[in-house]
Scaffold this active site. Sequence first.
Site, short mmCIF file in Angstrom:
data_model
loop_
_atom_site.label_atom_id
_atom_site.label_comp_id
_atom_site.label_asym_id
_atom_site.label_seq_id
_atom_site.Cartn_x
_atom_site.Cartn_y
_atom_site.Cartn_z
N LYS A 13 0.68 -1.47 0.22
CA LYS A 13 -0.04 -0.08 -0.06
C LYS A 13 0.86 1.08 -0.03
O LYS A 13 0.40 2.17 -0.81
CB LYS A 13 -0.84 0.11 1.09
CG LYS A 13 -2.04 -1.38 1.40
CD LYS A 13 -2.90 -1.13 2.36
CE LYS A 13 -2.23 -1.02 3.84
NZ LYS A 13 -1.61 -2.28 4.26
N ARG A 127 11.62 -6.14 4.63
CA ARG A 127 11.47 -4.76 4.39
C ARG A 127 12.32 -3.86 5.60
O ARG A 127 12.41 -4.27 6.50
CB ARG A 127 9.92 -4.43 4.91
CG ARG A 127 9.61 -3.13 4.59
CD ARG A 127 8.25 -2.73 4.27
NE ARG A 127 7.52 -2.72 5.43
CZ ARG A 127 6.07 -2.45 5.27
NH1 ARG A 127 5.36 -2.52 4.14
NH2 ARG A 127 5.22 -2.78 6.38
N ARG A 162 11.72 -1.93 11.53
CA ARG A 162 10.88 -1.52 12.12
C ARG A 162 10.61 -2.19 13.41
O ARG A 162 10.60 -3.54 13.40
CB ARG A 162 9.45 -1.22 11.68
CG ARG A 162 9.27 -0.09 10.60
CD ARG A 162 7.97 -0.01 9.86
NE ARG A 162 6.91 -0.46 10.27
CZ ARG A 162 5.78 -0.53 9.46
NH1 ARG A 162 5.96 -0.02 8.37
NH2 ARG A 162 4.77 -0.88 9.90
P1 AMP Z 1 1.14 0.53 9.07
O1 AMP Z 1 2.54 1.31 8.82
O2 AMP Z 1 0.13 0.89 8.26
O3 AMP Z 1 1.63 -1.24 8.98
O4 AMP Z 1 0.64 0.67 10.75
C1 AMP Z 1 1.75 0.54 11.55
C2 AMP Z 1 0.90 0.25 12.85
O5 AMP Z 1 0.23 1.52 13.32
C3 AMP Z 1 -0.22 -0.79 12.89
O6 AMP Z 1 0.33 -2.06 13.09
C4 AMP Z 1 -1.11 -0.14 13.91
O7 AMP Z 1 -0.56 -0.61 15.28
C5 AMP Z 1 -0.90 1.25 13.87
N1 AMP Z 1 -2.25 1.94 12.77
C6 AMP Z 1 -1.77 2.31 11.73
N2 AMP Z 1 -2.95 2.71 11.02
C7 AMP Z 1 -4.28 2.53 11.90
C8 AMP Z 1 -5.40 2.44 12.22
N3 AMP Z 1 -5.88 3.07 10.81
N4 AMP Z 1 -5.97 1.94 13.08
C9 AMP Z 1 -5.42 1.50 14.02
N5 AMP Z 1 -4.21 1.25 14.15
C10 AMP Z 1 -3.21 1.72 13.11
#
Ligand code: AMP
Length: 215
Positions: A13, A127, A162
């Site tokens: 994404k 990653r 990360r």
């Molecule tokens: P991502 O980079 O999108 O994988 O997000 C990393 C982390 O941020 C996720 O594993 C969640 O802990 C938190 N996070 C990101 N977007 C959301 C969302 N829309 N709702 C809840 N937690 C989120």
Amino acid sequence: MKIILLGAPGAGKGTVAKLLSEFDGSVQISTGDILRAAVMEGSDLGKEAQAYMKRGDLVPDSLIMKIMEERLREPDCAKGFIMDGFPRTIPQAEALKDLLEKLSISLDFVANLDVPREVVLDRLTTRRTCSNSSCQEIYNIKSSPPADDNTCTKCGSPVIQRDDETEEAILNRLDTYNAMTAPLIGFYEKEGLLRSFRSLQSRDTVEDIRKSLKG
Ligand code: AMP
């Protein structure tokens, strides 16, 4: 364009959103990037979100909706946006529907990036991400490695793995996706907004999404 990207962690994404934003100046809105920047800055939001994120759990809906309402009201969103990593739960999708109505914004569609589980797992373990909170460029040690000394080719900051990309957190994030986020596919299908893209190469997916926008 005004679109939402749906898909498992590691579906691509972030990469697809960045490439799409280069075409017409639509902004990428990544709740993950916003939260990671808040954690790095040590703000109140970051302190609240940190423990959830490290475990691979979702941050509470109320916190996310506050961030998104503020973000969508910023003037740069008027041109268009690509939502990446939001919404992640049915309550977020319902709250977003109300928020968009309130702001008189209508979506083009919701693009579901469909990627096999083994591909997603491989991508997540390989990653790497730029540690600079305002850059967060994505690398992959196999397909697009950073410079030899592990620095970001865009901004020169160290490139890191990360916190939530340990094996345990990755498996938890995938379980959380299946339980909490995958139901959004049915939600947006009912809304008549869903379009699915078999997504193995980000550049092909970007082309498919652009064609779909024109069509
Ligand atoms: P991502 O980079 O999108 O994988 O997000 C990393 C982390 O941020 C996720 O594993 C969640 O802990 C938190 N996070 C990101 N977007 C959301 C969302 N829309 N709702 C809840 N937690 C989120």
